[in-house]
Scaffold this motif. Structure first.
Motif, PDB file in Angstrom:
ATOM      1  N   ALA A  74      17.143  24.495  54.442  1.00  0.00           N
ATOM      2  CA  ALA A  74      18.159  25.438  53.699  1.00  0.00           C
ATOM      3  C   ALA A  74      19.458  25.429  54.276  1.00  0.00           C
ATOM      4  O   ALA A  74      20.294  25.479  53.703  1.00  0.00           O
ATOM      5  N   LEU A 129      21.388  22.529  54.583  1.00  0.00           N
ATOM      6  CA  LEU A 129      21.878  21.956  53.308  1.00  0.00           C
ATOM      7  C   LEU A 129      23.107  22.944  52.780  1.00  0.00           C
ATOM      8  O   LEU A 129      24.104  22.415  52.577  1.00  0.00           O
ATOM      9  N   LEU A 156      26.707  21.264  52.237  1.00  0.00           N
ATOM     10  CA  LEU A 156      27.534  21.645  50.795  1.00  0.00           C
ATOM     11  C   LEU A 156      28.646  22.367  50.845  1.00  0.00           C
ATOM     12  O   LEU A 156      29.782  22.336  50.339  1.00  0.00           O
ATOM     13  N   TYR A 167      27.741  34.833  50.549  1.00  0.00           N
ATOM     14  CA  TYR A 167      26.239  34.696  51.082  1.00  0.00           C
ATOM     15  C   TYR A 167      25.852  36.033  51.693  1.00  0.00           C
ATOM     16  O   TYR A 167      24.428  36.160  51.466  1.00  0.00           O
ATOM     17  N   PHE A 227      21.306  34.173  55.257  1.00  0.00           N
ATOM     18  CA  PHE A 227      20.935  33.804  53.756  1.00  0.00           C
ATOM     19  C   PHE A 227      19.719  33.120  53.525  1.00  0.00           C
ATOM     20  O   PHE A 227      18.712  33.289  52.975  1.00  0.00           O
ATOM     21  N   THR A 281      16.079  33.945  52.220  1.00  0.00           N
ATOM     22  CA  THR A 281      15.581  33.492  51.165  1.00  0.00           C
ATOM     23  C   THR A 281      14.083  32.621  51.386  1.00  0.00           C
ATOM     24  O   THR A 281      13.187  32.691  50.665  1.00  0.00           O
ATOM     25  N   SER A 326      10.716  33.308  49.806  1.00  0.00           N
ATOM     26  CA  SER A 326       9.720  32.394  49.038  1.00  0.00           C
ATOM     27  C   SER A 326       8.250  32.244  49.668  1.00  0.00           C
ATOM     28  O   SER A 326       7.440  32.088  49.058  1.00  0.00           O
ATOM     29  N   ALA A 332      11.154  25.481  46.824  1.00  0.00           N
ATOM     30  CA  ALA A 332      11.778  26.974  46.361  1.00  0.00           C
ATOM     31  C   ALA A 332      12.944  27.180  47.131  1.00  0.00           C
ATOM     32  O   ALA A 332      14.080  27.507  46.871  1.00  0.00           O
ATOM     33  N   THR A 333      12.790  27.396  48.323  1.00  0.00           N
ATOM     34  CA  THR A 333      13.925  27.875  49.222  1.00  0.00           C
ATOM     35  C   THR A 333      15.159  26.910  49.161  1.00  0.00           C
ATOM     36  O   THR A 333      16.197  27.415  49.056  1.00  0.00           O
ATOM     37  N   VAL A 334      14.824  25.655  49.572  1.00  0.00           N
ATOM     38  CA  VAL A 334      15.953  24.628  49.396  1.00  0.00           C
ATOM     39  C   VAL A 334      16.735  24.674  48.155  1.00  0.00           C
ATOM     40  O   VAL A 334      17.811  24.672  48.078  1.00  0.00           O
ATOM     41  N   LEU A 364      16.987  27.203  45.930  1.00  0.00           N
ATOM     42  CA  LEU A 364      17.799  28.317  45.668  1.00  0.00           C
ATOM     43  C   LEU A 364      18.903  28.179  46.798  1.00  0.00           C
ATOM     44  O   LEU A 364      19.927  28.552  46.131  1.00  0.00           O
ATOM     45  N   VAL A 365      18.699  27.980  47.917  1.00  0.00           N
ATOM     46  CA  VAL A 365      19.886  27.927  48.732  1.00  0.00           C
ATOM     47  C   VAL A 365      20.838  27.051  48.203  1.00  0.00           C
ATOM     48  O   VAL A 365      21.945  27.531  48.338  1.00  0.00           O
ATOM     49  N   GLY A 366      20.504  25.935  47.744  1.00  0.00           N
ATOM     50  CA  GLY A 366      21.386  24.738  47.492  1.00  0.00           C
ATOM     51  C   GLY A 366      22.157  25.590  46.392  1.00  0.00           C
ATOM     52  O   GLY A 366      23.346  25.403  46.000  1.00  0.00           O
ATOM     53  N   PHE A 374      22.676  28.411  45.050  1.00  0.00           N
ATOM     54  CA  PHE A 374      23.476  29.508  45.709  1.00  0.00           C
ATOM     55  C   PHE A 374      24.821  28.865  46.291  1.00  0.00           C
ATOM     56  O   PHE A 374      25.893  29.394  46.045  1.00  0.00           O
ATOM     57  N   THR A 375      24.439  28.090  47.117  1.00  0.00           N
ATOM     58  CA  THR A 375      25.769  27.514  47.868  1.00  0.00           C
ATOM     59  C   THR A 375      26.776  26.924  47.085  1.00  0.00           C
ATOM     60  O   THR A 375      27.985  27.041  47.146  1.00  0.00           O
ATOM     61  N   LEU A 376      26.192  26.121  46.125  1.00  0.00           N
ATOM     62  CA  LEU A 376      26.961  25.527  44.902  1.00  0.00           C
ATOM     63  C   LEU A 376      27.812  26.598  44.227  1.00  0.00           C
ATOM     64  O   LEU A 376      29.105  26.386  43.928  1.00  0.00           O
TER      65      LEU A 376
END
Lengths: 410, 73
Positions: free
Chosen positions: A153, A156, A160, A173, A256, A260, A264, B18-20, B22-24, B26-28
């Motif tokens: 995460a 990523l 992004l 964040y 963050f 998260t 999860s 779920a983590t990836v 959600l974080v993705g 939110f980052t977007l």
């Protein structure tokens, strides 16, 4: 509330003390990263966590029917056994807090129960297979799952957001991190406060005050919720420092991602029938997030000390509990002796902790705790050390924003 | 001794996704919001970016609500 014997009263008070240590031991899980990235001020963060823990304690009516998850044969359990188990768990919680290492309160409690049961009825009372499936495998799996998720995460989110301005996104964040941390706090209140309610109820049943299978009375729910919230608000600052600053350095994105991931994992594990420890998940998530940034490092020496503490949790709490059970079995004076021993140890640990105070003022200092007892100077320096750069940036950022508007109206 | 590998596996998979996700998401959202701010400053409307950001945040809020629902039940 009638017919409560002195022994039962001692057990209830001890259970509430355990609940309290559980609260301040586990504040770090929800709030360490929130505090270290500067998303919230230390005091605000622990206050929010305390409120959510309290709310969580009242949220669910589904009470943990078996506190030991089948680890030990609960039919032969007596108030003395519960008392001895709690002594082991409390002392281990306080000791790990003293050295600032996050370790699982549930494991400490399980270890205590195992030790006390073995001392009470022998090894036949403990299910070895359940120890492996409920304790050992989750202890290895939790940090791996949470760590991997947090690492991916974090990668990523850096990928992004690579074209954006760090300062502009940090606020976003931080908001996300607070939401995740709140979720962790809420889940913690529901799970861990209920554990204490379950123990008190079990003690009341064992002492023939309640009929077997009955729900915890309201005063048990209220006192357990308040105890865990108070403990959370007091804040285990030593552990918060280790988790927020000691393991790795976290930026808002990483904080963050870590929080998260922890939320999860905790929610998924408690709902999919493979319970993982909150502490192990959070520590793993923090380390994973640390590795997820280019150039990010995990301080493996701190991590190793933490892993060692995890490995020792069960046997250490078990040994103390076994010893306590052996003494309490001798009769009333034994119970009194163990109670005195517990109080004396708590006081001793508290006095040792005062040699180097870690609280909300210096929780974000990066220096590792000194090996030797720190003098007045160290404490004074720690007290005047400025907050980390992240904090200042937000203040400046926030203060700078209304500026242009003002000049425009003038 | 029976280890519930299926449960462990599903915890692993669900947490990871779920983590990836959600974080993705939110980052977007955060990235779009900063883009929108930049667009407004440059004189544009940036409404598309803002709508996208709010959509991302709404999905995240839904996920948090689901999390609370899981805790309560």
């Amino acid at each position: 509330m009638e017919h409560i014997t002195l022994l039962l009263a001692i057990v209830i008070v001890t259970a509430l003390v355990f609940d309290f240590t559980n609260g301040f031991h586990d504040t770090a899980n929800a709030m360490a990263t929130t505090i270290s990235t500067g998303a919230m001020k230390p005091k605000t963060a622990v206050a929010m966590s305390a409120v959510l823990n309290l709310v969580g304690a009242f949220l669910s009516v589904e009470v943990a029917k078996t506190i030991s998850s089948g680890l030990v044969d609960e039919s032969g359990i007596t108030p003395e056994v519960i008392f001895a188990a709690l002594v082991g768990a409390i002392l281990w919680n306080l000791l790990t807090w003293l050295v600032g290492l996050p370790s699982s309160s549930s494991h400490a409690l399980m270890g205590g129960l195992i030790g006390a049961t073995v001392a009470s009825v022998g090894f036949g009372g403990v299910d070895g297979g359940v120890v492996v499936t409920k304790v050992l495998i989750p202890a290895v799996a939790a940090p791996l799952v949470a760590g991997l998720a947090a690492m991916l995460a974090a990668r990523l989110t850096y990928r992004l957001g690579r074209k954006t301005d760090q300062k502009a996104t940090a606020k976003g964040y931080r908001a996300g991190q607070i939401a995740s941390a709140g979720l962790v706090s809420l889940a913690h209140g529901t799970n861990d406060a209920q554990k204490t309610m379950g123990i008190i109820t079990l003690a009341l049943v064992a002492g023939n005050v309640l009929s077997p299978g009955s729900n915890p009375p309201l005063w048990v729910i209220v006192s357990a919720g308040v105890a865990i919230a108070l403990g959370t608000y007091l804040g285990g600052w030593r552990i918060i420092r280790t988790m927020g600053k000691g393991l790795t350095d976290l930026q808002p994105q990483q904080g963050f991602a870590a929080q998260t991931s922890a939320a999860s994992v905790i929610l998924a594990s408690s709902n999919l029938g493979f319970s993982l420890s909150t502490t192990h998940s959070c520590s793993g998530a923090v380390m994973g997030a640390g590795l997820g940034r280019k150039g990010g490092v995990v301080r493996w020496s701190t991590a190793t000390r933490m892993f060692v503490a995890w490995g020792l949790t069960l046997p250490a709490a078990g040994l103390v509990a076994a010893g306590s059970e052996f003494v309490t079995k001798q009769g009333d004076w034994g119970v009194a002796a163990v109670a005195v021993f517990l109080v004396a140890s708590c006081v001793a640990i508290w006095f040792i902790s005062r040699r180097q105070v870690i609280d909300h003022t210096n929780v974000n200092d990066t220096d590792t705790p000194a090996e030797e007892p720190a003098g007045v100077v160290t404490t004074a320096i720690a007290a005047v050390t400025p907050p980390p750069a992240g904090d200042i940036k937000t203040t400046i950022h926030a203060a700078a924003e209304p500026e242009p508007a003002r000049t425009a109206t003038v | 001794m029976k280890i519930d590998w299926a449960a462990l596996g599903s915890v692993f998979g669900v947490s990871l996704v779920a983590t990836v996700a959600l974080v993705g998401l939110f980052t977007l959202g955060v990235v779009s919001l900063t883009k929108q701010e930049a667009a407004t400053q440059a004189g544009g409307s940036g409404s598309l970016a803002r709508t996208g950001a709010y959509a991302c945040f709404a999905l995240c809020a839904a996920a948090v609500s689901y999390g609370i629902y899981l805790i309560v039940t």
